[in-house]
Design an enzyme around this catalytic site. Structure first.
Site, mmCIF file in Angstrom:
data_model
loop_
_atom_site.group_PDB
_atom_site.id
_atom_site.type_symbol
_atom_site.label_atom_id
_atom_site.label_comp_id
_atom_site.label_asym_id
_atom_site.label_seq_id
_atom_site.Cartn_x
_atom_site.Cartn_y
_atom_site.Cartn_z
ATOM 1 N N ASP A 47 36.659 34.256 45.011
ATOM 2 C CA ASP A 47 35.565 35.015 45.515
ATOM 3 C C ASP A 47 34.261 34.244 45.749
ATOM 4 O O ASP A 47 33.284 34.863 46.329
ATOM 5 C CB ASP A 47 35.362 36.443 44.461
ATOM 6 C CG ASP A 47 34.854 35.732 43.020
ATOM 7 O OD1 ASP A 47 34.724 34.570 42.872
ATOM 8 O OD2 ASP A 47 34.538 36.511 42.314
ATOM 9 N N SER A 48 34.225 32.780 45.565
ATOM 10 C CA SER A 48 32.922 32.342 46.064
ATOM 11 C C SER A 48 33.066 32.273 47.528
ATOM 12 O O SER A 48 31.978 31.930 48.097
ATOM 13 C CB SER A 48 33.257 30.836 45.703
ATOM 14 O OG SER A 48 34.621 30.238 45.963
ATOM 15 N N ASP A 86 41.892 35.274 43.798
ATOM 16 C CA ASP A 86 40.776 35.730 42.829
ATOM 17 C C ASP A 86 40.773 37.191 42.773
ATOM 18 O O ASP A 86 40.503 37.683 43.830
ATOM 19 C CB ASP A 86 39.571 34.912 43.190
ATOM 20 C CG ASP A 86 38.757 34.559 41.942
ATOM 21 O OD1 ASP A 86 38.949 34.814 40.856
ATOM 22 O OD2 ASP A 86 37.463 33.833 42.224
ATOM 23 N N LYS A 116 43.494 34.937 39.487
ATOM 24 C CA LYS A 116 42.590 34.516 38.425
ATOM 25 C C LYS A 116 41.487 35.756 38.307
ATOM 26 O O LYS A 116 41.185 36.542 39.287
ATOM 27 C CB LYS A 116 41.982 33.412 38.859
ATOM 28 C CG LYS A 116 40.625 33.024 38.062
ATOM 29 C CD LYS A 116 39.869 31.702 38.566
ATOM 30 C CE LYS A 116 38.932 31.842 39.513
ATOM 31 N NZ LYS A 116 38.000 32.645 39.063
ATOM 32 N N GLU A 118 37.999 36.773 35.752
ATOM 33 C CA GLU A 118 36.567 36.382 34.942
ATOM 34 C C GLU A 118 36.742 37.059 33.594
ATOM 35 O O GLU A 118 36.778 38.387 33.617
ATOM 36 C CB GLU A 118 35.626 36.503 35.487
ATOM 37 C CG GLU A 118 35.211 35.463 36.658
ATOM 38 C CD GLU A 118 34.077 35.505 37.661
ATOM 39 O OE1 GLU A 118 33.015 35.819 36.927
ATOM 40 O OE2 GLU A 118 34.019 34.902 38.687
ATOM 41 N N GLU A 189 34.101 26.936 33.205
ATOM 42 C CA GLU A 189 33.058 26.722 34.205
ATOM 43 C C GLU A 189 31.665 26.727 33.379
ATOM 44 O O GLU A 189 31.141 27.360 32.713
ATOM 45 C CB GLU A 189 32.847 27.872 35.288
ATOM 46 C CG GLU A 189 31.877 27.674 36.322
ATOM 47 C CD GLU A 189 32.097 28.428 37.603
ATOM 48 O OE1 GLU A 189 32.861 29.184 37.818
ATOM 49 O OE2 GLU A 189 30.775 28.304 38.116
HETATM 50 O O1 KIV Z 1 35.537 31.809 43.191
HETATM 51 C C1 KIV Z 1 35.638 30.640 42.860
HETATM 52 O O2 KIV Z 1 35.610 29.577 43.903
HETATM 53 C C2 KIV Z 1 35.857 30.087 41.628
HETATM 54 C C3 KIV Z 1 35.802 28.733 41.165
HETATM 55 C C4 KIV Z 1 34.545 28.133 41.321
HETATM 56 C C5 KIV Z 1 36.316 28.247 40.052
HETATM 57 O O3 KIV Z 1 35.635 30.909 40.700
#
Ligand code: KIV
Length: 287
Positions: A47-48, A86, A116, A118, A189
């Site tokens: 989600d970056s 994500d 993934k 959080e 992280e």
């Molecule tokens: O969203 C993302 O890119 C991440 C990584 C930095 C682990 O969660």
């Protein structure tokens, strides 16, 4: 790691074989294909993308539909790497039913092979529910960007000084909870390297570090930081292996200069008319 297709069990085995896991983010077909060809083991459609692709200040505005859109592009490029999608903010926090539904969308519509999310103890039940329906889950603890407002910025977590007492223990408890809940790996992280080393020793699942020092079982970075595809400074923990921003700007300046100077397009980039052939002349004569 094996040269064949990377799988979830392969990632888990890498820890026992002491083989470092190489992960990177990607958000579209060309860069995912480049990462795959470079031999990266895991590609995260993070989600970056909200920050490095969309230009937002945080990852919070990213939607499920956007991650699915990018994941589908990345998945089309996949040959060897494992694709992890994500779950964005708000897609798994409401209840576990929602979380399972959205995780399924990432697999079904986004063609990801794992998801993934959080959080630690607070999302352990959610991880368990998703893992129960055989969707592999990667955890993410420590500095969790979706908690930016609680943390008061993207700040290193679990430090003895400057943070609330007991924070280090809380990060460890989160790591243990994520493993117990059934995650196959966990991103660490923004935590001190000695804490990451302790967690890596304690867990049987692989730890994948970003800003967590060298003692993790693998490393992940944001593609744009690695390739220098941003005009701001990369974070301290990232290493810039190229300056694609500078390269791309230079190339486009050269293009603009050649168009303005009437250098481009040259004859070699242009088409010629074809000479009439006999049948064309016959058609013209009949008309
Ligand atoms: O969203 C993302 O890119 C991440 C990584 C930095 C682990 O969660």
């Amino acid at each position: 790691m094996e040269r064949t297709k990377v799988t979830v069990p392969g990632i888990v085995r890498a820890k026992s074989a002491s083989e470092p896991i190489v992960a990177i983010t990607a958000y579209d077909f060309p860069f995912a294909r480049i990462a795959d060809q470079a031999g990266v083991d895991v590609i995260l459609v993070g989600d970056s993308l909200g920050m490095v692709v969309q230009g937002n200040e945080t990852t919070l505005p990213v939607t499920m539909d956007e991650v699915i859109y990018h994941s589908r592009m990345v998945a089309r490029a996949r040959q060897r790497a494992l694709i992890v999608g994500d779950l964005p903010f708000g897609s798994y926090q409401v209840d576990a039913r929602d979380a399972v539904f959205n995780a399924s969308r990432l697999i079904k519509e986004g063609a990801a092979e794992a998801v993934k999310l959080e959080g630690g103890r607070a999302v352990a039940q959610t991880i368990a529910r998703i893992a129960d329906v055989d969707i592999p889950v990667m955890g993410h603890i420590g500095l969790t960007p979706q908690s930016v407002h609680r943390m008061g910025g993207h700040k290193v977590q679990g430090r003895r000084r400057g943070n609330a007492p007991g924070q280090r223990e809380r990060v460890i408890a989160d790591a243990v909870a994520v493993e117990k809940a059934g995650a196959f790996a966990v991103v660490l992280e923004g935590i001190p390297m000695d804490l990451a080393a302790e967690i890596t020793d304690r867990l049987t699942i692989p730890t994948i570090g970003i800003g967590a020092g060298p003692h993790c079982d693998g490393q992940i970075l944001v593609l744009h930081d690695v390739l220098g595809l941003c005009d701001s400074l990369a974070p301290k923990f990232a290493k810039k292996y190229a300056d694609l921003w500078g390269e791309a700007r230079g190339a486009l300046q050269a293009y603009a200069g050649e168009v303005r100077g009437r250098v481009f397009p040259g004859v070699e980039h242009s088409f010629h008319s074809l000479k009439p052939v006999a049948s064309d002349e016959a058609i013209a004569a009949e008309a």
